[in-house]
Design a protein around this motif. Structure first.
Motif, PDB file in Angstrom:
ATOM      1  N   ILE A  12       3.948   1.143  10.702  1.00 41.05           N
ATOM      2  CA  ILE A  12       4.030   0.200   9.574  1.00 41.05           C
ATOM      3  C   ILE A  12       5.224   0.480   8.657  1.00 41.05           C
ATOM      4  O   ILE A  12       5.899  -0.446   8.206  1.00 41.05           O
ATOM      5  N   GLN A  55      -8.775  -1.084  10.357  1.00 40.94           N
ATOM      6  CA  GLN A  55      -8.693  -1.286  11.800  1.00 40.94           C
ATOM      7  C   GLN A  55     -10.091  -1.157  12.398  1.00 40.94           C
ATOM      8  O   GLN A  55     -10.816  -0.211  12.101  1.00 40.94           O
ATOM      9  N   LYS A  96      -3.632  -1.068   1.972  1.00 40.62           N
ATOM     10  CA  LYS A  96      -4.894  -0.829   2.681  1.00 40.62           C
ATOM     11  C   LYS A  96      -4.837  -1.491   4.062  1.00 40.62           C
ATOM     12  O   LYS A  96      -4.504  -2.672   4.156  1.00 40.62           O
ATOM     13  N   ILE A  97      -5.105  -0.708   5.082  1.00 35.48           N
ATOM     14  CA  ILE A  97      -5.140  -1.248   6.443  1.00 35.48           C
ATOM     15  C   ILE A  97      -6.502  -0.911   7.051  1.00 35.48           C
ATOM     16  O   ILE A  97      -6.892   0.253   7.107  1.00 35.48           O
ATOM     17  N   PHE A 155      -4.347  -6.225   6.989  1.00 36.24           N
ATOM     18  CA  PHE A 155      -3.377  -5.653   6.052  1.00 36.24           C
ATOM     19  C   PHE A 155      -3.627  -6.289   4.683  1.00 36.24           C
ATOM     20  O   PHE A 155      -3.441  -7.497   4.521  1.00 36.24           O
ATOM     21  N   GLU A 156      -4.026  -5.472   3.720  1.00 41.51           N
ATOM     22  CA  GLU A 156      -4.437  -6.029   2.430  1.00 41.51           C
ATOM     23  C   GLU A 156      -3.853  -5.244   1.255  1.00 41.51           C
ATOM     24  O   GLU A 156      -3.235  -4.206   1.447  1.00 41.51           O
ATOM     25  N   TYR A 193       5.386  -8.335  12.377  1.00 46.48           N
ATOM     26  CA  TYR A 193       4.941  -7.028  12.856  1.00 46.48           C
ATOM     27  C   TYR A 193       5.845  -6.524  13.988  1.00 46.48           C
ATOM     28  O   TYR A 193       5.410  -5.827  14.896  1.00 46.48           O
ATOM     29  N   GLN A 234      -6.875  -5.623  13.179  1.00 45.26           N
ATOM     30  CA  GLN A 234      -6.259  -4.905  12.059  1.00 45.26           C
ATOM     31  C   GLN A 234      -6.072  -5.873  10.895  1.00 45.26           C
ATOM     32  O   GLN A 234      -5.640  -7.006  11.104  1.00 45.26           O
ATOM     33  N   PRO A 248       1.574  -3.223   2.355  1.00 45.92           N
ATOM     34  CA  PRO A 248       0.105  -3.227   2.248  1.00 45.92           C
ATOM     35  C   PRO A 248      -0.401  -1.823   1.912  1.00 45.92           C
ATOM     36  O   PRO A 248       0.032  -0.848   2.524  1.00 45.92           O
ATOM     37  N   MET A 302       8.171  -6.646   8.935  1.00 51.48           N
ATOM     38  CA  MET A 302       6.734  -6.765   8.714  1.00 51.48           C
ATOM     39  C   MET A 302       6.223  -8.190   8.904  1.00 51.48           C
ATOM     40  O   MET A 302       5.067  -8.404   9.244  1.00 51.48           O
ATOM     41  N   TYR A 346      -1.426  -5.854  -0.991  1.00 52.27           N
ATOM     42  CA  TYR A 346       0.028  -5.673  -0.969  1.00 52.27           C
ATOM     43  C   TYR A 346       0.547  -5.294  -2.348  1.00 52.27           C
ATOM     44  O   TYR A 346       0.075  -5.818  -3.353  1.00 52.27           O
TER      45      TYR A 346
END
Lengths: 228, 150
Positions: free
Chosen positions: A98, A191, A188-189, A174-175, A110, A172, A186, A107, A177
């Motif tokens: 990341i 998975q 917080k990821i 991605f939050e 990705y 996954q 991000p 990003m 940001y």
């Protein structure tokens, strides 16, 4: 003749101005916490340092053990008291890490747009743009399935990886940001891996993210020490 | 009537397809709430004891009565966990050292810090295979000898 002079003047003196204001990002560091829940619960905390020019990612782990992990494109090393105690070939490399994607401004997709995957479908769905990516080449030995990606406000939100048989391998998200020096990262990821039909959860959070920290040289050098 | 039915069916199909794509990008952590809250307690203990040793932190975690379930502190960092050794990881050169000439291979592979974990495993598999073959050959020889004399 006047026109030629003006053009020459513009090229020589004005073109460097185009690069002023365009920041080059090469370093990133962050506190990292990984919470994992499957048949047991585990937590890993520490700090991560990455310099894309050195192509090495250093993890100074504080818990569950005090150790240093070094990821390069081809290898992973584990150090305790500055001695390599374990090493093995890296299967993933740093390409899709990341922070590598963030520093290389990849990003948005990705890194898939410059990979062995190709975009086959784009769809607007409520507040999300959903794109489907399929492998360009079919390899008999290492078969890959499709990837479906969701973007919200031009930022990647979700990524679902499929097995070639169509079943979901992992999701996954991605939050949270944060804008750091103009880079959207991000913090917080989440998975969720579907192995043996039972979901395995991995929640990674990043805190105190710093970009281009050139004061703290030792954490980016090849001689790495534990940081306090 | 047939057309109306076809249109309704088409709409139903489109709606189902779009709903399934949105469902794909949702998740629910409610079933791991207990484990998550326990990990948050552990995270706080680690954060509050930055200068403590790992043993001291582990003792505080185990002795903490706020945890809903037992917490095993003896595990490897997830960043170092790798997949199990498979045939794809086999290094045949290291295997040959173990299989054909293990005493030299011990220095060339097993105790060499520059060699990867997969090479070292391949060396030990080579050693194991050689020993297994030796044992089989010995048993066969003993049986043949026994039959010859008796």
């Amino acid at each position: 003749m006047k026109f030629l002079r003006l053009t020459l003047f513009s090229v020589i003196f004005l073109s460097p101005l185009l690069y002023i204001g365009q920041k080059v990002f090469s370093r990133i560091e962050s506190e990292i916490t990984i919470k994992e829940i499957d048949s047991t619960s585990r937590i890993t905390t520490g700090k991560m340092y990455y310099d894309k020019n050195l192509a090495s990612m250093y993890y100074s782990i504080k818990f569950p053990n005090r150790e240093v992990l070094i990821y390069t494109d081809s290898m992973v090393y584990r150090l305790i008291d500055d001695k390599v105690v374990e090493n093995y070939k890296s299967t993933t490399g740093l390409k899709f890490n990341i922070f590598n994607l963030v520093l290389n401004s990849q990003m948005e997709y990705y890194g898939l747009n410059s990979s062995s995957y190709e975009l086959v479908k784009t769809k607007n769905n409520q507040d999300q743009i959903i794109t489907t990516w399929e492998p360009k080449f079919k390899n008999k030995k290492y078969r890959s399935g499709k990837i479906i990606m969701s973007q919200k406000n031009k930022l990647i939100f979700g990524l679902v990886s499929f097995h070639p048989d169509g079943s979901i391998i992992s999701k996954q998200f991605f939050e949270d940001y944060t804008n750091i020096d103009g880079l959207m990262i991000p913090s917080k990821i989440t998975q969720i891996a579907f192995i043996n039909d039972k979901p395995e959860y991995k929640i990674t959070t990043y805190k105190n993210i710093k970009i281009n920290n050139f004061d703290d040289q030792k954490n980016y050098s090849s001689e790495f020490y534990f940081s306090d | 009537m047939k057309r109306i039915f076809t249109v309704v069916l088409a709409f139903a199909f489109i709606f189902k397809a779009s709903a399934s794509n949105v469902d794909l990008f949702s998740y629910d952590l409610s079933e791991i709430n207990t484990e998550l809250s326990d990990l948050e307690v552990v995270e706080n203990i680690i954060a509050q004891n930055q200068n403590s040793t790992i043993d001291e932190i582990n003792r505080k975690i185990i002795n903490n009565n706020l945890l809903n379930s037992s917490f095993d502190t003896n595990y490897k960092s997830s960043l170092m966990v790798r997949n199990a050794f498979t045939s794809d990881d086999m290094d045949w050169g290291a295997f040959a050292w173990g299989f054909c000439c293990w005493p030299v291979g011990l220095f060339v592979v097993a105790t060499n810090n520059d060699k990867e974990q997969s090479q070292k495993k391949s060396y030990w598999i080579g050693c194991g295979s050689a020993i297994a073959l030796d044992v089989i050959a010995l048993v066969v020889a003993l049986v043949l000898d026994y039959n010859y004399y008796y």
